[in-house]
Write a protein that holds these residues in place. Structure first.
Motif, PDB file in Angstrom:
ATOM      1  N   LEU A  69       0.849  -1.188   0.000  1.00 26.01           N
ATOM      2  CA  LEU A  69       0.000   0.000   0.000  1.00 26.01           C
ATOM      3  C   LEU A  69       0.884   1.238   0.000  1.00 26.01           C
ATOM      4  O   LEU A  69       1.805   1.363   0.813  1.00 26.01           O
ATOM      5  CB  LEU A  69      -0.899  -0.009   1.233  1.00 26.01           C
ATOM      6  N   LEU A  70       0.612   2.167  -0.904  1.00 22.47           N
ATOM      7  CA  LEU A  70       1.440   3.359  -1.062  1.00 22.47           C
ATOM      8  C   LEU A  70       0.858   4.553  -0.316  1.00 22.47           C
ATOM      9  O   LEU A  70      -0.354   4.630  -0.091  1.00 22.47           O
ATOM     10  CB  LEU A  70       1.565   3.709  -2.547  1.00 22.47           C
ATOM     11  N   SER A  71       1.725   5.496   0.017  1.00 22.16           N
ATOM     12  CA  SER A  71       1.273   6.756   0.607  1.00 22.16           C
ATOM     13  C   SER A  71       1.334   7.892  -0.400  1.00 22.16           C
ATOM     14  O   SER A  71       0.777   8.966  -0.184  1.00 22.16           O
ATOM     15  CB  SER A  71       2.125   7.107   1.830  1.00 22.16           C
TER      16      SER A  71
ATOM     17  N   PRO B  50       4.374   6.470  -6.874  1.00 27.09           N
ATOM     18  CA  PRO B  50       5.788   6.116  -6.972  1.00 27.09           C
ATOM     19  C   PRO B  50       6.420   6.700  -8.233  1.00 27.09           C
ATOM     20  O   PRO B  50       5.766   7.403  -9.013  1.00 27.09           O
ATOM     21  CB  PRO B  50       5.744   4.590  -7.037  1.00 27.09           C
ATOM     22  N   ALA B  51       7.688   6.371  -8.416  1.00 26.88           N
ATOM     23  CA  ALA B  51       8.365   6.731  -9.660  1.00 26.88           C
ATOM     24  C   ALA B  51       7.634   6.081 -10.837  1.00 26.88           C
ATOM     25  O   ALA B  51       6.830   5.163 -10.663  1.00 26.88           O
ATOM     26  CB  ALA B  51       9.815   6.271  -9.617  1.00 26.88           C
ATOM     27  N   MET B  52       7.921   6.529 -12.029  1.00 23.42           N
ATOM     28  CA  MET B  52       7.158   6.179 -13.221  1.00 23.42           C
ATOM     29  C   MET B  52       6.856   4.684 -13.333  1.00 23.42           C
ATOM     30  O   MET B  52       5.739   4.287 -13.654  1.00 23.42           O
ATOM     31  CB  MET B  52       7.907   6.655 -14.467  1.00 23.42           C
ATOM     32  N   PHE B  53       7.826   3.833 -13.077  1.00 25.54           N
ATOM     33  CA  PHE B  53       7.626   2.406 -13.281  1.00 25.54           C
ATOM     34  C   PHE B  53       7.660   1.626 -11.961  1.00 25.54           C
ATOM     35  O   PHE B  53       7.952   0.440 -11.937  1.00 25.54           O
ATOM     36  CB  PHE B  53       8.661   1.869 -14.268  1.00 25.54           C
ATOM     37  N   GLY B  54       7.321   2.305 -10.880  1.00 30.71           N
ATOM     38  CA  GLY B  54       7.256   1.648  -9.587  1.00 30.71           C
ATOM     39  C   GLY B  54       5.964   0.877  -9.414  1.00 30.71           C
ATOM     40  O   GLY B  54       5.008   1.037 -10.171  1.00 30.71           O
ATOM     41  N   GLY B  55       5.940   0.027  -8.395  1.00 31.73           N
ATOM     42  CA  GLY B  55       4.755  -0.776  -8.133  1.00 31.73           C
ATOM     43  C   GLY B  55       4.004  -0.285  -6.913  1.00 31.73           C
ATOM     44  O   GLY B  55       4.299   0.755  -6.335  1.00 31.73           O
ATOM     45  N   GLY B  56       2.996  -1.065  -6.538  1.00 30.10           N
ATOM     46  CA  GLY B  56       2.203  -0.725  -5.370  1.00 30.10           C
ATOM     47  C   GLY B  56       0.773  -0.397  -5.735  1.00 30.10           C
ATOM     48  O   GLY B  56       0.404  -0.294  -6.908  1.00 30.10           O
ATOM     49  N   VAL B  57      -0.040  -0.220  -4.699  1.00 28.13           N
ATOM     50  CA  VAL B  57      -1.451   0.057  -4.899  1.00 28.13           C
ATOM     51  C   VAL B  57      -1.835   1.312  -4.126  1.00 28.13           C
ATOM     52  O   VAL B  57      -1.377   1.544  -3.009  1.00 28.13           O
ATOM     53  CB  VAL B  57      -2.323  -1.150  -4.467  1.00 28.13           C
ATOM     54  N   ALA B  58      -2.684   2.134  -4.739  1.00 23.30           N
ATOM     55  CA  ALA B  58      -3.117   3.385  -4.124  1.00 23.30           C
ATOM     56  C   ALA B  58      -4.188   3.126  -3.073  1.00 23.30           C
ATOM     57  O   ALA B  58      -5.059   2.265  -3.263  1.00 23.30           O
ATOM     58  CB  ALA B  58      -3.662   4.331  -5.192  1.00 23.30           C
ATOM     59  N   PRO B  59      -4.174   3.864  -1.963  1.00 27.25           N
ATOM     60  CA  PRO B  59      -5.205   3.679  -0.935  1.00 27.25           C
ATOM     61  C   PRO B  59      -6.620   3.875  -1.462  1.00 27.25           C
ATOM     62  O   PRO B  59      -7.542   3.162  -1.044  1.00 27.25           O
ATOM     63  CB  PRO B  59      -4.845   4.744   0.108  1.00 27.25           C
ATOM     64  N   PHE B  60      -6.803   4.797  -2.411  1.00 26.23           N
ATOM     65  CA  PHE B  60      -8.166   5.031  -2.904  1.00 26.23           C
ATOM     66  C   PHE B  60      -8.719   3.836  -3.676  1.00 26.23           C
ATOM     67  O   PHE B  60      -9.928   3.694  -3.819  1.00 26.23           O
ATOM     68  CB  PHE B  60      -8.242   6.311  -3.760  1.00 26.23           C
ATOM     69  N   ALA B  61      -7.835   2.960  -4.166  1.00 25.38           N
ATOM     70  CA  ALA B  61      -8.297   1.786  -4.910  1.00 25.38           C
ATOM     71  C   ALA B  61      -8.745   0.655  -3.992  1.00 25.38           C
ATOM     72  O   ALA B  61      -9.476  -0.235  -4.437  1.00 25.38           O
ATOM     73  CB  ALA B  61      -7.196   1.281  -5.836  1.00 25.38           C
ATOM     74  N   LEU B  62      -8.307   0.671  -2.749  1.00 19.83           N
ATOM     75  CA  LEU B  62      -8.697  -0.369  -1.803  1.00 19.83           C
ATOM     76  C   LEU B  62      -9.665   0.142  -0.738  1.00 19.83           C
ATOM     77  O   LEU B  62     -10.068  -0.619   0.141  1.00 19.83           O
ATOM     78  CB  LEU B  62      -7.451  -0.940  -1.103  1.00 19.83           C
ATOM     79  N   ASP B  63     -10.042   1.402  -0.832  1.00 23.86           N
ATOM     80  CA  ASP B  63     -10.888   2.006   0.192  1.00 23.86           C
ATOM     81  C   ASP B  63     -12.283   1.370   0.194  1.00 23.86           C
ATOM     82  O   ASP B  63     -12.984   1.407  -0.827  1.00 23.86           O
ATOM     83  CB  ASP B  63     -11.007   3.509  -0.065  1.00 23.86           C
ATOM     84  N   PRO B  64     -12.717   0.786   1.312  1.00 21.93           N
ATOM     85  CA  PRO B  64     -14.025   0.122   1.328  1.00 21.93           C
ATOM     86  C   PRO B  64     -15.188   1.067   1.110  1.00 21.93           C
ATOM     87  O   PRO B  64     -16.220   0.667   0.551  1.00 21.93           O
ATOM     88  CB  PRO B  64     -14.068  -0.534   2.719  1.00 21.93           C
ATOM     89  N   GLY B  65     -15.065   2.317   1.535  1.00 27.70           N
ATOM     90  CA  GLY B  65     -16.121   3.288   1.272  1.00 27.70           C
ATOM     91  C   GLY B  65     -16.271   3.587  -0.198  1.00 27.70           C
ATOM     92  O   GLY B  65     -17.396   3.674  -0.730  1.00 27.70           O
TER      93      GLY B  65
END
Length: 315
Positions: free
Chosen positions: A281-283, A286-301
Motif C-alpha cells: 500500500l502506497l502513501s 511512486p516513480a514512473m515504473f514503480g509498483g504498489g497500490v493506491a489507498p483510494f483503490a482499496l478504500d471500502p467506502g
C-alpha cells in the motif's frame, strides 16, 4: 520442496514463491482443475489467450467470452490441440453492450469456479461513449465486467469456492474514480487518465465483491499483469516501459492464474497483486515504473459507493 505463502514482515503483504519472471504454467504446476469451469473475457488475444491456455492445460473447462466468435473458435481449437483438453468453448460477449452482457450471463448454466475479467481497452485517443452514454473505457473495463460479475453471481455461488479475478493496471495510480463526473461531461478528456480511472474501478469491484460474497465462498482480487506487448497498446504507440520491466504473455498471465486457481491463494479476497505477490500500500505515487497500490483503490467506502452507482447504471 513445500510451496507456501508467507507474510512479508516489512510490508505485511502476502508473498508467494513466484515473482516477476514466473510463467502461468509454472504457477499451475501440479494443480489439477479437473471438474471446474472458467470464463475468461477478452480471450481472443494476448494475455487472455495465455490465461485460457494455462487453465485448460490444468484440466479446467474453459469458455472464451469474445466479440469475434469466429476468431474465438479458431483460438479455442488451438488451445484444445496444444493442451489435449477438448472442453474449450466460445461465447459471444460485447462488454460495451449491456444487452449482450445480460444475454451472456442469462445463458450460463451450471456452476462457475473461475471468472477472469480480462478484457480491456486502453487510452482511446478521443472521447467516445457507449449507446447507454457511458465513457467507453469506463464502460468496457469496469461497468461491463461489473454487470457480468453480478449477473453470474448465482453460478459463482453454486461453485462453493469460486474466484473472481479483476484485471487492473499500475495505471490506476494515475486517477481515482471521480464519482461526480464518470462520463467526462465536465472534465477535459485525458486518454490515460480515463484508462487509469477505469482500472481503479476494477480494483474496487474486487474489494466490494469480496466483502459482499465472502460468506458464500466467493473470493475476488485484482491484478496488474505487467507490461506486455499486446494489442492493448495500439493507441499509445507501444510499450514505454524499460526493457527489463517488460513481460511476455506467459509471464503476464501468471498473476491472473495464480489468483484464479492456485491453492496458495485459497480464501484470500479483496486484495491487489502484481508480479505474483500482493502489492504494498502506497502513501504517494511512486516513480514512473514503480509498483504498489493506491489507498483510494482499496478504500471500502469507495468500493461500496461505486457498487451502488454501478448498480443504478446497469439497471
Amino acid at each position: 520442496m513445500t510451496v507456501r505463502r508467507i507474510i512479508d514482515a516489512m510490508t505485511q503483504t502476502l508473498q508467494t514463491p513466484f515473482g516477476f519472471a514466473s510463467t502461468a504454467k509454472e504457477v499451475l504446476a501440479g494443480v489439477d482443475l479437473s471438474g471446474t469451469r472458467a470464463l475468461i473475457t477478452g480471450a481472443s488475444s494476448g494475455v487472455g489467450i495465455e490465461t485460457a491456455r494455462a487453465l485448460a492445460g490444468a484440466g479446467a473447462g474453459v469458455v472464451l467470452g469474445v466479440r469475434n466468435v469466429d476468431a474465438g473458435k479458431e483460438i479455442a481449437a488451438r488451445i484444445s490441440e496444444s493442451t489435449g483438453n477438448q472442453d474449450v468453448g466460445v461465447g459471444y460477449l460485447d462488454l460495451a453492450d449491456l444487452g449482450s452482457v445480460r444475454a451472456f450471463a442469462g445463458s450460463w448454466r451450471g456452476p462457475l469456479h473461475m471468472l477472469v475479467n480480462n478484457a480491456g481497452i486502453m487510452a482511446l485517443p478521443e472521447l467516445t461513449r457507449t449507446p447507454q452514454g457511458r465513457e467507453t473505457q469506463f464502460a468496457v473495463n469496469f461497468l461491463g465486467h461489473f454487470a457480468l460479475t453480478v449477473g453470474l453471481h448465482d453460478a459463482l455461488a453454486r461453485a462453493e469456492g469460486a474466484r473472481v479475478v479483476s484485471l487492473s493496471s499500475n495505471a490506476h495510480l494515475f486517477c481515482p474514480v471521480v464519482f461526480d463526473d464518470l462520463d467526462y461531461r465536465f472534465r477535459f478528456y485525458n486518454p490515460i487518465g480515463a484508462y487509469g480511472e477505469s482500472k481503479t474501478a476494477a480494483v474496487l469491484l474486487a474489494v466490494e465483491a469480496g466483502r459482499r460474497w465472502l460468506g458464500e465462498g466467493i473470493v475476488a482480487n485484482a491484478v496488474h499483469p505487467g507490461a506486455i506487448a499486446t494489442n492493448l497498446q495500439k493507441h499509445t504507440g507501444g510499450l514505454q516501459t524499460p526493457p527489463e520491466r517488460r513481460k511476455n504473455v506467459a509471464q503476464g498471465a501468471a498473476t491472473s492464474v495464480l489468483l484464479a486457481a492456485s491453492p496458495l491463494l485459497a480464501g484470500v479476497s479483496g486484495r491487489y497483486f502484481e508480479d505474483c505477490n500482493e502489492a504494498p500500500l502506497l502513501s504517494e505515487k511512486p516513480a514512473m515504473f514503480g509498483g504498489g497500490v493506491a489507498p483510494f483503490a482499496l478504500d471500502p467506502g469507495n468500493a461500496e459507493r461505486l457498487w451502488t452507482v454501478a448498480t443504478s447504471l446497469v439497471s
